[in-house]
Design a protein around this motif. Structure first.
Motif: not given
Length: 417
Positions: A72-88
């Motif tokens: 919702r915040i960065l819709p352009d990330l696509g599936p990469v958002r889950y890698l970012v989430s894992l890092f978090f």
């Protein structure tokens, strides 16, 4: 995100329950056997750090939930958002580890042994094996964890000021800032087993001079907090204080909120009860006396047949056998389990030396040892029997680990407030 302390029987594993920070003792070997508790990640300051299998479940949940937020915040990330989430998720638990290390460093500074650090379902716990000697040290030991979480939140806030909030670094820094603030705030709640509960216990201990009074008060406040979480967390979410507005909440969110509240409440309630139980046990620890638990023993030479040795023991009213050399010095203890394994018809033909365990310095116990000192000595050198000696070196008898465990369990069974 917290500490726990207590006392276990000599051969027990640690069974204390810790909460999201919840706030959980002769010749010694150079290092104790690892207590276990999951995947060993390292030994900072010589203390093993374990990751519980439940952590992976929570990390996956955080990755999923935070990934949806990123969409919702960065819709352009696509599936990469889950890698970012894992890092978090990993970065968040790294913050939890820093919190725990603060407790550990303070404990080591006060010369309190730390059994392990464990990262688990709702945070982490530093398992400290002995109680602080003063209320001031107890307060400091509890406070340093939330303090480090607050400092981390401040550091992430400063980092957030230097980046664009609408970028991946900005979102990560904001998330870590908020999560560390929540960790600090939660652990400062004034009820056991949380850090704030230990601080409250220290204050009451300092005022009354009675650590047990502080424990009882802080534990009952903790139980009150558990009920408040159980009833209040879903209510706060429904009213929009901690979540979406009421009209946006669906049935699944309601169930998840209630489940989360129930889990947190159960952990806090159980931790408070464990704190009461361990405090009550500590009151009765002086009853564990090596002299009182020791079995009377008779000396026998190593060539003595088992049947003859048992006959002498029965005549003397003794329950243990100690093998001595020609000068009368003890060299070995005849193991009770080994005696039981020899059939009666074989005992005239079996020498006691074949059933004996050689005595090392760690297996010699002073008859004056009591309480935590006695348990600490037995844990440092595990054995089934120990030679109990008087301060002057004379043989007093044999101490069986089984007898110590029975006395320990009896003390644990005492009613708690």
């Amino acid at each position: 995100m917290g500490t726990t302390d207590g006392t276990d029987p000599p051969d027990s594993t640690d069974r204390r329950t810790a909460v999201a920070d919840t706030d959980q003792t002769g010749e010694r070997p150079s290092r104790r056997p690892d207590p276990g508790g999951g995947l060993l990640m390292g030994r900072p300051f010589g203390v093993p750090v374990y990751v519980s299998p439940s952590w992976f479940l929570v990390a996956a949940l955080i990755t999923w939930v935070f990934g949806d937020q990123l969409d919702r915040i960065l819709p352009d990330l696509g599936p990469v958002r889950y890698l970012v989430s894992l890092f978090f998720a990993v970065a968040f638990y790294a913050s939890v580890l820093v919190h725990e290390l603060a407790h550990t460093i303070a404990a080591l500074r006060f010369k309190l042994p730390v059994r392990r650090i464990q990262l688990q379902f709702f945070g982490g716990v530093s398992e400290i094996e002995k109680e602080s000697e003063t209320p001031g040290r107890e307060f400091v030991l509890a406070f340093v964890g939330p303090l480090l979480s607050l400092l981390l939140a401040g550091a992430f806030y400063l980092g957030l000021e230097a980046v664009d909030p609408a970028t991946v670094p900005g979102v990560l820094l904001a998330g870590l800032m908020i999560s560390n603030l929540l960790v600090a705030a939660f652990n400062l709640l004034p009820g056991l087993p949380l850090d704030g509960g230990r601080m409250l216990r220290a204050v009451i201990w300092g005022i009354t001079g009675k650590p047990m009074t502080g424990t009882i008060a802080a534990a009952w406040v903790g139980r009150g907090l558990a009920l408040a979480v159980l009833l209040g967390l879903p209510l706060l979410t429904h009213t929009g204080i901690l979540g979406n507005r009421t009209e946006e909440i669906d049935g699944m969110n309601t169930v998840m909120d209630a489940l989360l509240a129930a889990i947190l409440a159960a952990i806090i309630w159980t931790g408070a009860g464990n704190s009461l139980r361990m405090a009550r046990l500590r009151e009765h620890l002086p009853e564990l006396q090596a002299r009182a638990l020791t079995r009377r023993a008779i000396p026998v030479e190593n060539t003595t047949p088992l049947s003859e040795a048992l006959r002498r023991a029965n005549e003397a009213g003794a329950r243990a056998l100690v093998v001595v050399d020609g000068h009368g010095d003890p060299t070995a203890i005849v193991r009770e389990t080994a005696i039981a394994s020899v059939p009666a018809h074989r005992r005239p033909w079996v020498a006691v030396s074949t059933l004996a365990q050689d005595i090392n310095d760690g297996m010699k116990v002073s008859a004056d040892l009591t309480g935590e000192e006695l348990l600490e000595h037995l844990r440092a050198t595990p054995a089934s029997e120990y030679l109990v000696i008087e301060p002057g070196g004379e043989i007093y008898g044999v101490l069986s680990t089984l007898d110590v465990e029975k006395a320990f369990v009896k003390a644990m069974a005492r009613p708690q407030p």
